[in-house]
Write a protein that holds these residues in place. Structure first.
Motif, PDB file in Angstrom:
ATOM      1  N   HIS A 115      -5.067  12.976  -7.013  1.00  0.00           N
ATOM      2  CA  HIS A 115      -4.964  11.852  -7.945  1.00  0.00           C
ATOM      3  C   HIS A 115      -3.847  10.897  -7.533  1.00  0.00           C
ATOM      4  CE1 HIS A 115      -3.658   9.789 -11.650  1.00  0.00           C
ATOM      5  NE2 HIS A 115      -4.930   9.833 -11.987  1.00  0.00           N
ATOM      6  N   PHE A 116      -2.739  11.448  -7.072  1.00  0.00           N
ATOM      7  CA  PHE A 116      -1.604  10.620  -6.646  1.00  0.00           C
ATOM      8  C   PHE A 116      -1.963   9.779  -5.418  1.00  0.00           C
ATOM      9  CE2 PHE A 116       2.165  10.254  -3.888  1.00  0.00           C
ATOM     10  CZ  PHE A 116       2.967   9.483  -4.716  1.00  0.00           C
ATOM     11  N   ARG A 117      -2.666  10.382  -4.447  1.00  0.00           N
ATOM     12  CA  ARG A 117      -3.034   9.638  -3.243  1.00  0.00           C
ATOM     13  C   ARG A 117      -4.054   8.555  -3.557  1.00  0.00           C
ATOM     14  NH1 ARG A 117      -1.630  12.015   1.586  1.00  0.00           N
ATOM     15  NH2 ARG A 117      -2.330  10.010   2.410  1.00  0.00           N
ATOM     16  N   GLN A 118      -5.016   8.858  -4.445  1.00  0.00           N
ATOM     17  CA  GLN A 118      -5.984   7.836  -4.815  1.00  0.00           C
ATOM     18  C   GLN A 118      -5.323   6.675  -5.544  1.00  0.00           C
ATOM     19  OE1 GLN A 118      -8.908   9.968  -7.060  1.00  0.00           O
ATOM     20  NE2 GLN A 118      -9.765  11.023  -5.287  1.00  0.00           N
ATOM     21  N   GLY A 119      -4.393   6.996  -6.445  1.00  0.00           N
ATOM     22  CA  GLY A 119      -3.667   5.930  -7.133  1.00  0.00           C
ATOM     23  C   GLY A 119      -2.827   5.104  -6.180  1.00  0.00           C
ATOM     24  N   LYS A 120      -2.213   5.766  -5.196  1.00  0.00           N
ATOM     25  CA  LYS A 120      -1.419   5.039  -4.203  1.00  0.00           C
ATOM     26  C   LYS A 120      -2.301   4.113  -3.376  1.00  0.00           C
ATOM     27  CE  LYS A 120       1.822   5.926  -0.393  1.00  0.00           C
ATOM     28  NZ  LYS A 120       1.025   5.293   0.669  1.00  0.00           N
ATOM     29  N   ARG A 121      -3.490   4.592  -3.018  1.00  0.00           N
ATOM     30  CA  ARG A 121      -4.399   3.754  -2.236  1.00  0.00           C
ATOM     31  C   ARG A 121      -4.870   2.548  -3.058  1.00  0.00           C
ATOM     32  NH1 ARG A 121      -7.758   7.350  -1.381  1.00  0.00           N
ATOM     33  NH2 ARG A 121      -6.751   8.223   0.467  1.00  0.00           N
TER      34      ARG A 121
END
Length: 506
Positions: free
Chosen positions: A288-294
């Motif tokens: 979830h964190f990586r998707q939000g960062k992207r």
């Protein structure tokens, strides 16, 4: 005051009041003429009652008492209707900024205690500069009444001083012109005592937004009732270790309460006994964190494109040109030989934004994928513009020298991340970096060519050496010759002799 269960707010629950100010005559007039029309007389009476809980000549906390005192003093019936009415009045005070209510759970007695932190009323100047409060007062009493109230709070300057504000001179004497402090000797005991007194209030007060802990009430309020994991989440009410794990994961991966509730609602987060599977929860939180960062990176890139189109010309006019030393000059590419000299080209690399440099290399239109790559490097990697220009020069020189070279996103980001890791933040450092990389690449290319030459020589030797003799091959005749009568008679005699020899042996 957010209250979902009225049984948690009764006359039997205890409370205390915190106040760190005192009401002045101006504050009393403000409460009566400004705040009372907005929230009502009963809410102002409740506010004054809470102010009196702390002695007038002191600041701090009041004694801990039951809320029965508030109900009886205000004449409220201690029933469900009376509790709802008191909650409504406190909510009005909270909405206009006069009160902050906190609820503390006490594990020993399994009940809640309430803290009413009072806030001072705004001064007349601050109030009439606050738009939403002024509009609320206008809706309550009308526009002309608001203007009349404003005049009642301000005393006009005398006529002799009218229009002299532009001639005002500040002749105030600073502190250090009168007093001198002995800063060489430090009173550690005094500083420790002041720090301990301040920390005593901070530990009980509200935390900052970044350090705020997620409690059980925040989760259960937003968690769906028909979820399969509802019973497991309800089991976290008195599980301090489980709540600590959730706060650790939320702070580590920057999760909000809504994001944490969505993760807890998924399958495989809890074991059959209701315990939290930390590894699985961290894995999903990381995704979830990586998707939000992207997504944030994509929004930043899109926003930067819109802003750059509007402000490109203004920035170009305001930018100051910086010279380039001769030792850091870069060679002019082939496509620029007839357009500019080496001085102009290096000045362009040092001072022009990368968007204009790309348009110079691509006169028609810059490819969108290439522009996206360098926009991401500019926004996310925060490389200076001059360093990005040197990187573009290096990539274009690779394309010119090697026709098989291709520029893709991973290749460019690898070079940019390496430059970021080596702290290449100036034009001079960038030039030194690409010169070093060019030497390394030339050396590796020479070694590869030497290795290929040695392999070809070995194969040539194998081809020229003769390990077996050549065997001559009799070519087949394409035309069949006829047999004469004499040859045919000889062949018959030979056949008869061979047959006779076989008979004798038998």
């Amino acid at each position: 005051m957010r209250m979902n269960n009225m049984l948690h707010f009764t006359e039997n629950h205890r409370y205390c009041v915190y106040r760190d100010f005192s009401l002045s005559p101006v504050d009393g007039k403000t409460l009566s003429l400004i705040y009372q029309p907005m929230v009502g007389a009963f809410a102002i009476s409740l506010y004054r009652l809470l102010v009196e809980q702390v002695p007038q000549d002191q600041v701090g906390y009041s004694r801990v008492e039951q809320q029965r005192v508030l109900f009886l003093t205000l004449g409220i019936d201690p029933s469900e209707r009376g509790r709802t009415y008191l909650v409504e009045q406190t909510s009005k005070l909270e909405a206009v900024g006069l009160l902050q209510t906190s609820r503390m759970y006490m594990t020993d007695s399994d009940e809640y205690m309430y803290e009413y932190e009072l806030q001072p009323p705004l001064s007349p100047t601050e109030f009439f500069n606050t738009q939403h409060l002024t509009l609320l007062l206008r809706d309550k009493i009308g526009k002309f009444a608001v203007l009349s109230l404003r005049e009642r709070f301000f005393s006009k300057e005398p006529g002799d001083m009218y229009g002299l504000s532009h001639n005002k001179e500040n002749i105030t004497v600073p502190f250090y012109d009168i007093f001198e402090l002995n800063t060489h000797s430090i009173d550690y005991e005094l500083e420790q005592a002041i720090a301990e007194t301040a920390l005593a209030r901070q530990s009980g007060g509200p935390l900052d937004a970044e350090e705020e802990r997620i409690n059980y009430a925040d989760i259960i309020l937003r968690f769906p009732r028909d979820s399969v994991n509802r019973s497991h989440v309800e089991g976290l009410r008195f599980n301090l270790e489980g709540m600590g794990v959730l706060n650790f994961v939320s702070r580590k991966f920057d999760l909000s309460v809504q994001d944490l509730c969505r993760l807890l609602d998924e399958d495989g987060v809890f074991d059959p006994s209701g315990g939290i599977l930390l590894d699985e929860l961290q894995h999903r939180a990381n995704l979830h964190f990586r998707q939000g960062k992207r997504r944030n990176e994509e929004r930043e890139v899109a926003y930067a494109k819109v802003v750059s189109i509007a402000s490109a010309r203004e920035e170009e006019e305001q930018l100051e040109e910086f010279p380039v030393q001769m030792e850091y000059y870069l060679e002019v590419p082939k496509q620029f030989i007839n357009k500019c000299d080496i001085h102009q080209y290096n000045m362009m690399l040092r001072n022009e934004p990368y968007t204009r440099l790309l348009r110079t290399f691509f006169p028609g239109a810059v490819p969108d994928n290439l522009l996206d790559i360098f926009t991401k490097i500019d926004l996310n990697y925060k490389l200076p513009g001059e360093v990005i220009n040197v990187l573009i020069h290096y990539l274009m020189s690779l394309l010119t020298s090697n026709t098989e070279q291709r520029i893709n996103r991973n290749f460019v980001e690898a070079i940019a991340s390496n430059m970021l890791m080596k702290q290449i933040n100036t034009y001079e450092k960038a030039v030194g970096y690409i010169r070093e990389q060019s030497k390394v690449k030339a050396k590796s290319t020479l070694e590869a060519q030497d290795g290929a030459g040695r392999r070809r020589t070995y194969k040539g030797r194998q081809a020229t050496g003769k390990s077996k003799p050549e065997i001559p091959i009799v070519p087949s005749s394409t035309q069949e010759e006829g047999v004469s009568d004499e040859e045919f008679a000889e062949m018959l005699k030979l056949a008869e002799r061979m047959q006779a020899g076989r008979n004798n042996e038998a």
